[in-house]
Design a protein around this motif. Sequence first.
Motif, PDB file in Angstrom:
ATOM      1  N   SER A  83       0.825  -1.201   0.000  1.00 41.53           N
ATOM      2  CA  SER A  83       0.000   0.000   0.000  1.00 41.53           C
ATOM      3  C   SER A  83       0.865   1.259   0.000  1.00 41.53           C
ATOM      4  CB  SER A  83      -0.922  -0.002   1.224  1.00 41.53           C
ATOM      5  OG  SER A  83      -1.637   1.212   1.310  1.00 41.53           O
ATOM      6  N   THR A 210      -6.990   2.326 -11.359  1.00 45.87           N
ATOM      7  CA  THR A 210      -7.733   1.193 -10.800  1.00 45.87           C
ATOM      8  C   THR A 210      -6.969  -0.128 -10.920  1.00 45.87           C
ATOM      9  OG1 THR A 210      -9.863   2.277 -11.191  1.00 45.87           O
ATOM     10  CG2 THR A 210      -9.902  -0.100 -10.869  1.00 45.87           C
ATOM     11  N   TYR A 213      -4.299  -0.118  -8.391  1.00 46.93           N
ATOM     12  CA  TYR A 213      -4.902  -0.341  -7.072  1.00 46.93           C
ATOM     13  C   TYR A 213      -5.030  -1.838  -6.807  1.00 46.93           C
ATOM     14  CZ  TYR A 213      -7.377   2.313  -3.427  1.00 46.93           C
ATOM     15  OH  TYR A 213      -7.739   2.955  -2.269  1.00 46.93           O
ATOM     16  N   PHE A 222      -8.699  -4.421  -1.992  1.00 42.28           N
ATOM     17  CA  PHE A 222      -9.236  -3.980  -3.277  1.00 42.28           C
ATOM     18  C   PHE A 222     -10.751  -4.173  -3.350  1.00 42.28           C
ATOM     19  CE2 PHE A 222     -10.310  -4.833  -7.798  1.00 42.28           C
ATOM     20  CZ  PHE A 222     -10.054  -3.562  -8.288  1.00 42.28           C
TER      21      PHE A 222
END
Length: 314
Positions: A83, A210, A213, A222
């Motif tokens: 992260s 996205t 991510y 997610f």
Amino acid sequence: MSAIDPVEQLSNEPHDPRDPDPWVALFLDRSLPMNERTKAAMLVDQRSRSRQFLLPAIRPIARVLIIVFQIMKIFVSNRFTSSKLLHRLLSWGLKTFVSPEANYLVLRHFHVGSEILDFIARNTKELGVPTNPIRPTTLDHVKDEIFLNHDLNLYNFVIRLNRALREQGHTLKPPAKLDFSGISDEFPIEPMPRKWTNFIDLQSAIEIFTPMYQLFLTDRDFWRASNSLQLDETIAIYVATLMQAPGLVALVNNRHPMVPLSTMRAGFRLMLHGLSAESLHGFLVECKHGRMPQLARIVSTPNLAHQLPITEAA
């Protein structure tokens, strides 16, 4: 890039009755409550060449990558997630490539979300539900994992609020007097980068980010992030209950959290999430300043809350 203020840009746009500008029409329209500067930034960003030409090319590639990364994670699991690295890349990407209007909307969203949760907490003080506001002023603050923490805050708030209600044997109800003291008109956000590379619109940036991510977050993180978008309905119901304004739910298009939608359209739903949050916050600002009468139709029309959610065209 031009440093023309979006409000000034749309306000001074020439009007040709034979060729009216749809973005100017939406800016001048006041049917939905929204901060004027925010609305202008969103519309200028939406009508950009980036969204017109880049987004259609990026979207299918991004969705294929989501599928590829999902299959890949079956074999590598969560061993290569980070992260912290994700948010450093996001911070760099926003500063380097994303338009100033889009970056302003991104940072503002965290303030808006924090104040909506704070409004619920202030008006249910007897429950003692804590909040963890996120108030970034620069894009460097993105490195503090604020996207992940934004999702965690939302779910933690829902859990703590409802556990407190159960433990005390209460249901959510309007307070004797509503407290709007935590609702702000503007936020202290510093000017965004305006280099020649800052041209990508918000929706294209979301489509690009996205898959990143998904790649850098664990599966649980997610999926939680994607499913949190549908909690817009839940939060709107809380606010509507406190304000005795059932029609407020009509401002929300991300709904039905118990039936999660596919992550393939998370980019589009994230745009709706931002719009819903801004509309709900704009409503609270209007009420704070006593401008409630002009929103009477939204407040007093509960059947609007049962409209079907808006879906994106393929």
